[in-house]
Scaffold this motif. Structure first.
Motif, PDB file in Angstrom:
ATOM      1  N   VAL A   1     -34.016  21.400  29.964  1.00  0.00           N
ATOM      2  CA  VAL A   1     -33.080  20.911  28.937  1.00  0.00           C
ATOM      3  C   VAL A   1     -33.490  19.525  28.422  1.00  0.00           C
ATOM      4  O   VAL A   1     -33.436  19.253  27.219  1.00  0.00           O
ATOM      5  CB  VAL A   1     -31.632  20.915  29.475  1.00  0.00           C
ATOM      6  CG1 VAL A   1     -30.697  20.153  28.544  1.00  0.00           C
ATOM      7  CG2 VAL A   1     -31.145  22.346  29.665  1.00  0.00           C
TER       8      VAL A   1
ATOM      9  N   GLU B   1     -25.168  13.570  37.029  1.00  0.00           N
ATOM     10  CA  GLU B   1     -24.832  14.500  35.946  1.00  0.00           C
ATOM     11  C   GLU B   1     -24.427  13.832  34.634  1.00  0.00           C
ATOM     12  O   GLU B   1     -23.703  14.401  33.851  1.00  0.00           O
ATOM     13  CB  GLU B   1     -23.699  15.462  36.380  1.00  0.00           C
ATOM     14  CG  GLU B   1     -23.853  16.070  37.758  1.00  0.00           C
ATOM     15  CD  GLU B   1     -25.115  16.917  37.967  1.00  0.00           C
ATOM     16  OE1 GLU B   1     -25.850  17.137  36.989  1.00  0.00           O
ATOM     17  OE2 GLU B   1     -25.387  17.305  39.118  1.00  0.00           O
TER      18      GLU B   1
ATOM     19  N   TYR C   1     -30.905  20.125  34.120  1.00  0.00           N
ATOM     20  CA  TYR C   1     -31.053  21.580  34.225  1.00  0.00           C
ATOM     21  C   TYR C   1     -32.449  22.043  33.793  1.00  0.00           C
ATOM     22  O   TYR C   1     -32.964  21.632  32.768  1.00  0.00           O
ATOM     23  CB  TYR C   1     -30.003  22.332  33.390  1.00  0.00           C
ATOM     24  CG  TYR C   1     -29.980  23.801  33.774  1.00  0.00           C
ATOM     25  CD1 TYR C   1     -29.143  24.270  34.767  1.00  0.00           C
ATOM     26  CD2 TYR C   1     -30.869  24.698  33.182  1.00  0.00           C
ATOM     27  CE1 TYR C   1     -29.168  25.593  35.165  1.00  0.00           C
ATOM     28  CE2 TYR C   1     -30.909  26.030  33.582  1.00  0.00           C
ATOM     29  CZ  TYR C   1     -30.055  26.465  34.571  1.00  0.00           C
ATOM     30  OH  TYR C   1     -30.098  27.788  34.969  1.00  0.00           O
TER      31      TYR C   1
ATOM     32  N   GLN D   1     -25.396  15.458  22.915  1.00  0.00           N
ATOM     33  CA  GLN D   1     -24.409  16.315  23.570  1.00  0.00           C
ATOM     34  C   GLN D   1     -25.029  17.256  24.616  1.00  0.00           C
ATOM     35  O   GLN D   1     -24.960  18.479  24.484  1.00  0.00           O
ATOM     36  CB  GLN D   1     -23.633  17.119  22.523  1.00  0.00           C
ATOM     37  CG  GLN D   1     -22.946  16.209  21.491  1.00  0.00           C
ATOM     38  CD  GLN D   1     -21.992  16.973  20.584  1.00  0.00           C
ATOM     39  OE1 GLN D   1     -22.304  18.059  20.118  1.00  0.00           O
ATOM     40  NE2 GLN D   1     -20.840  16.407  20.356  1.00  0.00           N
TER      41      GLN D   1
ATOM     42  N   TRP E   1     -24.083  18.279  27.335  1.00  0.00           N
ATOM     43  CA  TRP E   1     -23.159  19.235  27.976  1.00  0.00           C
ATOM     44  C   TRP E   1     -23.160  20.586  27.273  1.00  0.00           C
ATOM     45  O   TRP E   1     -22.647  21.558  27.818  1.00  0.00           O
ATOM     46  CB  TRP E   1     -21.749  18.641  28.025  1.00  0.00           C
ATOM     47  CG  TRP E   1     -21.294  18.065  26.737  1.00  0.00           C
ATOM     48  CD1 TRP E   1     -20.724  18.730  25.682  1.00  0.00           C
ATOM     49  CD2 TRP E   1     -21.388  16.690  26.343  1.00  0.00           C
ATOM     50  NE1 TRP E   1     -20.450  17.850  24.666  1.00  0.00           N
ATOM     51  CE2 TRP E   1     -20.846  16.593  25.033  1.00  0.00           C
ATOM     52  CE3 TRP E   1     -21.885  15.534  26.961  1.00  0.00           C
ATOM     53  CZ2 TRP E   1     -20.797  15.381  24.333  1.00  0.00           C
ATOM     54  CZ3 TRP E   1     -21.819  14.335  26.263  1.00  0.00           C
ATOM     55  CH2 TRP E   1     -21.283  14.259  24.969  1.00  0.00           C
ATOM     56  N   LYS E   2     -23.722  20.649  26.073  1.00  0.00           N
ATOM     57  CA  LYS E   2     -23.824  21.948  25.411  1.00  0.00           C
ATOM     58  C   LYS E   2     -24.971  22.787  25.965  1.00  0.00           C
ATOM     59  O   LYS E   2     -25.085  23.963  25.637  1.00  0.00           O
ATOM     60  CB  LYS E   2     -24.042  21.751  23.910  1.00  0.00           C
ATOM     61  CG  LYS E   2     -22.819  21.273  23.179  1.00  0.00           C
ATOM     62  CD  LYS E   2     -23.061  21.327  21.701  1.00  0.00           C
ATOM     63  CE  LYS E   2     -21.765  21.291  20.930  1.00  0.00           C
ATOM     64  NZ  LYS E   2     -22.007  21.401  19.484  1.00  0.00           N
ATOM     65  N   ARG E   3     -25.831  22.158  26.747  1.00  0.00           N
ATOM     66  CA  ARG E   3     -26.989  22.901  27.268  1.00  0.00           C
ATOM     67  C   ARG E   3     -27.084  22.860  28.787  1.00  0.00           C
ATOM     68  O   ARG E   3     -27.720  23.711  29.374  1.00  0.00           O
ATOM     69  CB  ARG E   3     -28.274  22.286  26.713  1.00  0.00           C
ATOM     70  CG  ARG E   3     -28.232  22.213  25.212  1.00  0.00           C
ATOM     71  CD  ARG E   3     -29.591  22.309  24.638  1.00  0.00           C
ATOM     72  NE  ARG E   3     -29.571  21.926  23.243  1.00  0.00           N
ATOM     73  CZ  ARG E   3     -30.635  21.615  22.554  1.00  0.00           C
ATOM     74  NH1 ARG E   3     -31.823  21.635  23.134  1.00  0.00           N
ATOM     75  NH2 ARG E   3     -30.538  21.295  21.282  1.00  0.00           N
ATOM     76  N   ASP E   4     -26.504  21.841  29.380  1.00  0.00           N
ATOM     77  CA  ASP E   4     -26.528  21.744  30.843  1.00  0.00           C
ATOM     78  C   ASP E   4     -25.081  21.765  31.308  1.00  0.00           C
ATOM     79  O   ASP E   4     -24.321  20.837  31.047  1.00  0.00           O
ATOM     80  CB  ASP E   4     -27.210  20.444  31.273  1.00  0.00           C
ATOM     81  CG  ASP E   4     -27.283  20.306  32.799  1.00  0.00           C
ATOM     82  OD1 ASP E   4     -26.504  20.971  33.496  1.00  0.00           O
ATOM     83  OD2 ASP E   4     -28.109  19.507  33.269  1.00  0.00           O
ATOM     84  N   PRO E   5     -24.690  22.837  32.012  1.00  0.00           N
ATOM     85  CA  PRO E   5     -23.267  23.000  32.351  1.00  0.00           C
ATOM     86  C   PRO E   5     -22.746  21.921  33.291  1.00  0.00           C
ATOM     87  O   PRO E   5     -21.550  21.752  33.416  1.00  0.00           O
ATOM     88  CB  PRO E   5     -23.223  24.365  33.036  1.00  0.00           C
ATOM     89  CG  PRO E   5     -24.612  24.600  33.542  1.00  0.00           C
ATOM     90  CD  PRO E   5     -25.522  23.918  32.552  1.00  0.00           C
ATOM     91  N   LEU E   6     -23.642  21.183  33.946  1.00  0.00           N
ATOM     92  CA  LEU E   6     -23.187  20.185  34.911  1.00  0.00           C
ATOM     93  C   LEU E   6     -22.995  18.796  34.297  1.00  0.00           C
ATOM     94  O   LEU E   6     -22.422  17.909  34.941  1.00  0.00           O
ATOM     95  CB  LEU E   6     -24.172  20.091  36.085  1.00  0.00           C
ATOM     96  CG  LEU E   6     -23.860  21.037  37.246  1.00  0.00           C
ATOM     97  CD1 LEU E   6     -24.032  22.492  36.863  1.00  0.00           C
ATOM     98  CD2 LEU E   6     -24.696  20.710  38.461  1.00  0.00           C
TER      99      LEU E   6
ATOM    100  N   VAL F   1     -21.605  15.666  32.483  1.00  0.00           N
ATOM    101  CA  VAL F   1     -20.272  15.151  32.178  1.00  0.00           C
ATOM    102  C   VAL F   1     -20.077  15.076  30.659  1.00  0.00           C
ATOM    103  O   VAL F   1     -20.916  14.534  29.950  1.00  0.00           O
ATOM    104  CB  VAL F   1     -20.106  13.732  32.764  1.00  0.00           C
ATOM    105  CG1 VAL F   1     -18.742  13.161  32.401  1.00  0.00           C
ATOM    106  CG2 VAL F   1     -20.298  13.759  34.274  1.00  0.00           C
ATOM    107  N   ARG F   2     -18.976  15.629  30.193  1.00  0.00           N
ATOM    108  CA  ARG F   2     -18.654  15.575  28.769  1.00  0.00           C
ATOM    109  C   ARG F   2     -18.081  14.200  28.445  1.00  0.00           C
ATOM    110  O   ARG F   2     -16.874  13.980  28.445  1.00  0.00           O
ATOM    111  CB  ARG F   2     -17.631  16.655  28.428  1.00  0.00           C
ATOM    112  CG  ARG F   2     -17.203  16.738  26.968  1.00  0.00           C
ATOM    113  CD  ARG F   2     -16.151  17.820  26.777  1.00  0.00           C
ATOM    114  NE  ARG F   2     -16.685  19.118  27.125  1.00  0.00           N
ATOM    115  CZ  ARG F   2     -17.247  19.957  26.258  1.00  0.00           C
ATOM    116  NH1 ARG F   2     -17.304  19.654  24.975  1.00  0.00           N
ATOM    117  NH2 ARG F   2     -17.741  21.101  26.668  1.00  0.00           N
ATOM    118  N   LYS F   3     -18.951  13.273  28.244  1.00  0.00           N
ATOM    119  CA  LYS F   3     -18.498  11.920  27.929  1.00  0.00           C
ATOM    120  C   LYS F   3     -19.458  11.356  26.896  1.00  0.00           C
ATOM    121  O   LYS F   3     -20.648  11.163  27.172  1.00  0.00           O
ATOM    122  CB  LYS F   3     -18.508  11.062  29.207  1.00  0.00           C
ATOM    123  CG  LYS F   3     -18.069   9.619  28.969  1.00  0.00           C
ATOM    124  CD  LYS F   3     -18.008   8.791  30.263  1.00  0.00           C
ATOM    125  CE  LYS F   3     -17.712   7.331  29.922  1.00  0.00           C
ATOM    126  NZ  LYS F   3     -17.584   6.478  31.104  1.00  0.00           N
ATOM    127  N   GLU F   4     -18.952  11.082  25.739  1.00  0.00           N
ATOM    128  CA  GLU F   4     -19.788  10.540  24.671  1.00  0.00           C
ATOM    129  C   GLU F   4     -20.297   9.146  25.029  1.00  0.00           C
ATOM    130  O   GLU F   4     -19.716   8.456  25.868  1.00  0.00           O
ATOM    131  CB  GLU F   4     -18.949  10.432  23.393  1.00  0.00           C
ATOM    132  CG  GLU F   4     -18.604  11.762  22.773  1.00  0.00           C
ATOM    133  CD  GLU F   4     -17.945  11.557  21.422  1.00  0.00           C
ATOM    134  OE1 GLU F   4     -18.632  11.615  20.400  1.00  0.00           O
ATOM    135  OE2 GLU F   4     -16.723  11.294  21.411  1.00  0.00           O
TER     136      GLU F   4
END
Lengths: 578, 578
Positions: free
Chosen positions: A163, A253, A258, A295, A297-302, A304-307
């Motif tokens: 990724v 993360e 990934y 972003q 988190w759109k490709r690696d599920p682990l 953290v969704r934090k901008e």
């Protein structure tokens, strides 16, 4: 080299692969009749005559922001920049053995593609447009092998990019070379049976550190403007300190791992993380922001969704940055730092105070308990992971980073970590859970301890960041690096941590300390190791420890420290010349 | 009851503790001469005569926003509100056995303290000023026991509050009662040897679900405006669906769990999470935002440092919310939902389309592989954790939620999950790491699958949220709940997920389906279980599945769905009455 060669014995396979690496170097980039004046090879790229004036101008430009600007305004083409850094990387390879995968044509094709797009559209592809980026030998690239220091992995061609590489392409970067690692990845040095050992360009008798040691040596020699390494117990920070670089160890993360290969894969108690290694303070923010803005988190599920938070970068949770209060951990109570490290801390304290910030002392808190918990987790499989990978080819597990012709012995018979943890064995899942409980309690205890500093800072906030050595010494001779006590703390607590260069060893200034009451036998051995002649001229870096998921704030505070140090040096130089 | 009683046999200890609970109820709140007309006890609080008109007015106000407003403007005092809900909670207790710790005086003292502060300062203490909040029997409170369904834990008085309770106090809330759980926590029902079994207030022959089943029954009876439960495989969502509530299962480590007791402590592969359970759609945002705004990462080292994002709540990453594209998972391919669930999905689809949103179908992706991986992780200790806790007192491990006087048998001889996972045994740490590798690959696969829906939505984005049953049926008779196939997906993938009420079972509308080709023997048993008479009047809820760490967006989308459903009902009612 194909997978069918696995019928050969491991030494033959390794030798063939090493030869294939040599064959991949363009013949006109081979250094001939090299007469080295010393084991410090930092000046060879300038003197060897292989690089043109323009190529020297490009590669001596260490500021990533400047390189990107010249690329985006077409003052430099990506092909020129990539070729210049590639040539210098190949020079570095011949002097320090820092590389693994070499793929010149592929990188230049990519650079040309980017140049064409910019010429045609007038627009850059992304925030890293045209920038050559080197990668530790874990970051898989479609069609290339990922050997990661194991003979058995020769011939493993990746079917897809990891990724991170996908995102680097999206950002317009040019992944252009891959760099060396130790077998198993779990060493603070860099040696394996396939590609051999990486040396420190400041003194080739010394280690470049590890496990991201290939990046350390390469970037130090300006063979790459920015490399990506990984860190599970200090693997970004040890080579960065030993080689005079900037780095950032992000929290678990935050950046996408990934698809990269790894040791102890599936071990998620203390996650390995990736980060930039660079000569450029601007490189930290540029790299981290570019990846987060994509972003992940759109490709690696682990992830953290934090901008990327500009608010946190502006130190909103640190009083806007003026003044900050740092704490210095002069000594972790496990291994006392060598004199140059102490001087670096004194310099940093002085520079920060001169810039109006506060600096107090940090007393270590349960340091050894934390270290022991982490190291026990790392061997919870009883070594099964390493054994399995070695057995695939028959190569032996490497037990020491010292080679026969080094002419020295280990400084301790048995590293203190082995003494602490005891013989490793197959722990059960339940026993691992028990270690997790202990770890969680230790994290809580350390967090509360940190929060309680609010009463000592005078800012109304707890300490903003902790400054400490990354390693207790500058780079040491091959095989003698045993200390990961300073670094592992941050992996265990998941503290965002940077490393920044401060000074270099100066025997005129860095006199040996008087012996202290030794904390343990390794502390004593480290003390005795100090020998000013050996370390002369080596870089000295420190680490800045921030909170979990404080990438933005730690980058900003590192910039503040860096500016303060540079300003102080400028004033001191002016004073000296008056 | 003190720890010294551990010399007694477990049955005596359990009985004594149960008696102590009974003794803690103010005698004037005991229901006497109760003649119940049916096993549906939802109307008893209104009819029993124990609650004054004002107490009914207060407790029938389910909108948390309204309650907080009346508290903050002193229209209602916290003492009055707390006493009203407490009385109703005690009524609920006598009808459904939903409570564990009862501490009326302590809660009223706290309420009085808050009233005094507001009167004196004119200011509320925090965003939850004066609000009674009930807590699942894991959330330790200083000076109270935390029994969590184990006899051995009787007499374990907490020395400090867990982090959540600390923050609730800071927010001005009134933690006022604790609620029942199953032994081991790892059941979708609620029964243990100390406090017994919790029943569903809509039909006491049915389960309230679990493991947060005490909260489910209590909140359904309006004995609490907002409760906090936990979820590792559906434990918030199953009781919320069975009891007609709203809930939110946040992602791992978004809200502070530190200091709460737990089962399988140290198991961090699939983290248990805490969330609100409430009759009030406004309760979700108010609770989650209040806790996040209190910066839980300063007290719990594992909490993600991510502020409440109003931008994400406004659906910045979902096109601003107009229009959204939802996907409905009509059937997960493991257990086919009962007719009322299907009708609820049809209703929701219609309501969303009427509101201008798009709704497409969701085909399950590797559902059973994901489920098997999770369930294998849960038993990776070979049952060591449960055995250890039971052995401390000698109580037996509970093997079934059916009791002798239920008069029915399990619907399957051996739950399908046991068939899938096989006999549990002590796995090694290395084997657990192998499960982590598999889990990570499954998460990546599911993420890519979701992202690929971008080609089907017509919005330029992937599906915004997935709507599915939380459980394949409405509440079932005690001991017959076997399905966690719909819920566990979200724990495994760490998808933020809400549950919202849609309708209730109506035998006139919910005719049995024709038999389908059964997916497995449990699917067949679930099919045969459907019997309209049994479920009549039971609530029917659905879950909304969003991405990892999308708490803000999932809350907002749940509000949008809720509004659409209410608007549709209003129109249908108007149409019916014309």
């Amino acid at each position: 080299m194909t997978e069918s060669d696995s019928s050969l014995d491991w030494k033959t396979r390794a030798a063939q692969r090493k030869q294939a690496q040599l064959d991949s170097i363009p013949s006109e980039w081979i250094l001939h009749d090299l007469r080295l004046e010393s084991e410090n090879v930092m000046d060879v790229p300038e003197k060897c005559g292989l690089l043109s004036a323009r190529e020297l101008e490009i590669t001596n430009t260490t500021d990533v922001e400047v390189i990107l600007k010249k690329l985006s305004n077409s003052e430099w083409s990506s092909v020129d920049v990539t070729r210049a850094f590639y040539k210098r990387a190949i020079i570095a390879q011949q002097l320090t053995n820092c590389l693994t995968e070499i793929f010149v044509e592929r990188a230049l094709d990519r650079a040309k593609e980017l140049d064409d797009i910019l010429r045609r559209t007038g627009k850059v592809v992304g925030p890293l447009h045209g920038l050559p980026v080197s990668l530790k030998d874990q970051f898989t690239m479609k069609g290339l092998e990922t050997i990661m220091g194991y003979v058995a992995w020769i011939g493993r061609y990746a079917k897809s990019d990891c990724v991170l590489v996908e995102m680097l392409y999206d950002c317009g970067a040019v992944p252009f070379v891959r760099t060396n690692v130790p077998q198993t990845l779990m060493w603070g040095e860099t040696y394996n049976h396939v590609f051999g050992r990486t040396s420190n360009p400041y003194n080739r008798r010394l280690t470049a550190g590890g496990s991201s040691g290939g990046e350390g040596a390469l970037v130090a020699m300006k063979g790459s403007p920015l490399g990506v390494g990984t860190d599970i117990g200090g693997s970004l920070r040890i080579p960065s300190a030993f080689c005079g670089l900037y780095t950032l160890r992000p929290s678990y993360e935050r950046l996408p791992y990934y698809g990269a290969t790894n040791a102890l894969e599936g071990q998620e108690s203390i996650s390995s993380v990736l980060g930039p290694m660079t000569n450029s303070i601007t490189g930290l923010k540029i790299f981290v922001k570019a990846i987060i803005d994509s972003q992940p988190w759109k490709r690696d599920p682990l992830v953290v969704r934090k901008e990327w938070s500009e608010k946190e970068y502006q130190l909103a949770f640190h009083g806007g940055g003026s003044p900050l209060c740092f704490a210095i951990m002069w000594d972790n109570g496990v291994v006392k730092p060598h004199p140059p490290l102490r001087r670096a801390m004194v310099m940093t304290k002085g520079a920060l105070e001169a810039a109006g910030h506060r600096v107090i002392d940090w007393e270590p808190h349960r340091h050894l308990e934390i270290y022991k918990n982490s190291e026990t987790i790392f061997v919870a499989d009883g070594g099964e992971d390493y054994r399995t990978e070695c057995e695939r080819s028959g190569e032996p597990l490497i037990k020491s980073m010292i080679s026969e012709d080094d002419g020295h012995e280990p400084i301790v018979e048995k590293p203190f970590v082995n003494h602490l943890v005891g013989e490793s064995y197959h722990r059960s899942a339940y026993q691992l859970w028990e270690l997790h409980k202990e770890k969680r309690q230790l994290r809580k205890s350390h967090l509360d301890y940190w929060e309680a500093t609010v009463h000592r800072t005078g800012t109304g906030r707890p300490v903003d960041g902790i400054i400490s050595p990354a390693v207790a010494y500058p780079a040491v001779p091959h095989g003698l690096n045993t200390d990961s006590f300073y670094t592992t703390l941050c992996n265990a607590m998941d503290y965002t941590t940077s490393v920044f260069p401060v000074t270099s060893v100066d025997t005129e200034l860095d006199h040996p300390h008087d012996p202290h009451e030794f904390y343990n036998y390794e502390d004593e051995a480290v003390y005795k190791l100090y020998d000013s002649g050996l370390f002369q001229g080596c870089p000295v870096g420190l680490q800045l420890i921030g909170r979990t998921q404080e990438e933005e704030a730690v980058i900003r505070m590192t910039e503040i420290i860096d500016t303060a140090l540079k300003e102080n040096k400028r004033i001191n130089t002016e004073t000296d010349t008056k």
